[in-house]
Write an enzyme that holds these catalytic residues in place. Structure first.
Site, PDB file in Angstrom:
ATOM      1  N   VAL A   1       0.839  -1.200   0.000  1.00  0.00           N
ATOM      2  CA  VAL A   1       0.000   0.000   0.000  1.00  0.00           C
ATOM      3  C   VAL A   1       0.876   1.253   0.000  1.00  0.00           C
ATOM      4  O   VAL A   1       0.598   2.217  -0.717  1.00  0.00           O
ATOM      5  CB  VAL A   1      -0.986   0.001   1.191  1.00  0.00           C
ATOM      6  CG1 VAL A   1      -1.777   1.302   1.245  1.00  0.00           C
ATOM      7  CG2 VAL A   1      -1.940  -1.180   1.100  1.00  0.00           C
ATOM      8  N   CYS A   2       1.958   1.255   0.758  1.00  0.00           N
ATOM      9  CA  CYS A   2       2.850   2.412   0.809  1.00  0.00           C
ATOM     10  C   CYS A   2       3.459   2.687  -0.563  1.00  0.00           C
ATOM     11  O   CYS A   2       3.502   3.838  -1.019  1.00  0.00           O
ATOM     12  CB  CYS A   2       3.969   2.193   1.830  1.00  0.00           C
ATOM     13  SG  CYS A   2       3.383   2.021   3.521  1.00  0.00           S
ATOM     14  N   THR A   3       3.918   1.635  -1.223  1.00  0.00           N
ATOM     15  CA  THR A   3       4.522   1.797  -2.542  1.00  0.00           C
ATOM     16  C   THR A   3       3.505   2.332  -3.537  1.00  0.00           C
ATOM     17  O   THR A   3       3.817   3.206  -4.357  1.00  0.00           O
ATOM     18  CB  THR A   3       5.132   0.465  -3.007  1.00  0.00           C
ATOM     19  OG1 THR A   3       6.149   0.083  -2.066  1.00  0.00           O
ATOM     20  CG2 THR A   3       5.740   0.580  -4.391  1.00  0.00           C
TER      21      THR A   3
ATOM     22  N   LEU B   1       2.860   6.186  -2.569  1.00  0.00           N
ATOM     23  CA  LEU B   1       3.985   7.047  -2.915  1.00  0.00           C
ATOM     24  C   LEU B   1       4.205   7.076  -4.432  1.00  0.00           C
ATOM     25  O   LEU B   1       4.644   8.091  -4.976  1.00  0.00           O
ATOM     26  CB  LEU B   1       5.241   6.610  -2.173  1.00  0.00           C
ATOM     27  CG  LEU B   1       5.155   6.762  -0.647  1.00  0.00           C
ATOM     28  CD1 LEU B   1       6.441   6.281   0.015  1.00  0.00           C
ATOM     29  CD2 LEU B   1       4.830   8.177  -0.224  1.00  0.00           C
TER      30      LEU B   1
END
Length: 160
Positions: A48-50, A53
């Site tokens: 989810v972070c990738t 971002l």
């Protein structure tokens, strides 16, 4: 969480951290020059972070048009952030809140002490250093980039 999220229309908590290149970044250095979008995320290299971002990376005009600097913050060590930035093509600053562990996330009320990481908190700070918008999501819940656009649209973008 270890503390309360700062109130809107209050001065944003200042901090100093190193980015993925080892350069010192201080929030207050943007005062009078740029709006700032702080993006707290749990872990480098996570799905989810990738994705989140990557959306920021792929929409630089959203931030440039608003005269805004993106500062993404996690509790990962600086060297992990360098590898993450290089692998993911992230050119904006990734700041390490590794030591003292979670101090910046704590000052924004988004540190999960049980997991040792930040939850998904986003804070829009105007050029005078005042917090104008925020959203805090659970670790598993992605944020909507469209919400950032709405928040940034209301800020003064005159870079003087």
């Amino acid at each position: 969480m270890t503390s309360a999220v700062p109130r809107l229309n209050s001065e944003a908590p200042d901090f100093t951290a190193r980015n993925q290149h080892g350069e010192e970044v201080r929030l207050s250095e943007f005062r009078g020059r740029r709006n700032v979008v702080l993006v707290f995320y749990p872990y480098a290299f996570s799905g989810v972070c990738t994705s989140e971002l990557g959306e920021i990376r792929d929409r630089p005009e959203l931030f440039e048009d608003a005269g805004a600097e993106v500062l993404a913050i996690s509790c990962d060590p600086m060297f992990t952030l360098r590898a993450y930035a290089d692998t993911s093509g992230l050119e904006f600053s990734l700041l390490s809140d590794f030591w003292p562990h979670g101090a910046i996330a704590s000052s924004y009320g988004v540190f999960d002490a049980g997991r040792g990481c930040a939850v998904r908190g986003t804070f829009v700070i105007d050029r005078s250093g005042v917090l104008r918008w925020s959203v805090v999501n659970a670790i598993a819940d992605a944020r909507d980039l469209g919400d950032y656009a709405k928040a940034l649209a209301g800020l003064d973008t005159d870079l003087g």
